[in-house]
Design a protein around this motif. Structure first.
Motif, short mmCIF file in Angstrom:
data_model
loop_
_atom_site.label_atom_id
_atom_site.label_comp_id
_atom_site.label_asym_id
_atom_site.label_seq_id
_atom_site.Cartn_x
_atom_site.Cartn_y
_atom_site.Cartn_z
N GLY A 39 -1.22 -2.69 -1.39
CA GLY A 39 -2.28 -3.24 -0.70
C GLY A 39 -1.82 -4.04 0.50
N LEU A 53 -8.89 0.21 -2.15
CA LEU A 53 -7.57 0.78 -2.09
C LEU A 53 -7.31 1.77 -3.40
N ALA A 61 0.30 2.10 -0.69
CA ALA A 61 -0.76 2.50 -0.77
C ALA A 61 -1.11 3.95 -0.26
N GLU A 64 -6.32 2.91 1.92
CA GLU A 64 -6.56 1.56 2.13
C GLU A 64 -7.49 1.35 3.10
#
Length: 120
Positions: A39, A53, A61, A64
């Motif tokens: 994140g 996310l 990620a 996101e």
């Protein structure tokens, strides 16, 4: 949240979402735990904003998104290839002719494990 995310093994896929107000109880430790799941935008979440996310513990990620207050729901979308190989000899067959067949489980080391401990 921190304890849960910290306990996940590396490589575990996670889905995290918040809408309306998540910043009030979002500690620095919680932000760090979310960052450990890929994140990178969690620091941009503002009061009454929305966040989504799809990430990987210890990775990056896959998708996101952060939206400011009043901008609606944050949506993240990603394609995952999940391969499961359960050896027929390792688990008994599930009873298929029951009122409620086992369908719930979890992913573990790339394997889908049924809560009932059986296979189809």
């Amino acid at each position: 949240l921190v304890a849960f995310l910290d306990a996940l093994p590396a490589g575990t896929h996670v889905v995290i979402a918040a809408r309306d107000e998540a910043t009030g109880n979002l500690t620095d430790e919680a932000r760090a735990a979310i960052e450990a799941c890929g994140g990178s935008l969690i620091g941009n979440l503002t009061y009454r904003g929305a966040y989504a996310l799809i990430g990987e513990k210890g990775g990056t990620a896959l998708a996101e998104r952060v939206l400011p207050e009043g901008a609606g729901y944050a949506m993240a979308s990603a394609h995952l290839q999940i391969e499961a190989d359960v050896s027929a000899a390792s688990k008994p067959k599930c009873p298929a002719r029951v009122a409620y067949p086992p369908v719930s489980g979890w992913m573990s080391n790339g394997q889908f494990e049924l809560d009932e401990g059986c296979r189809y």
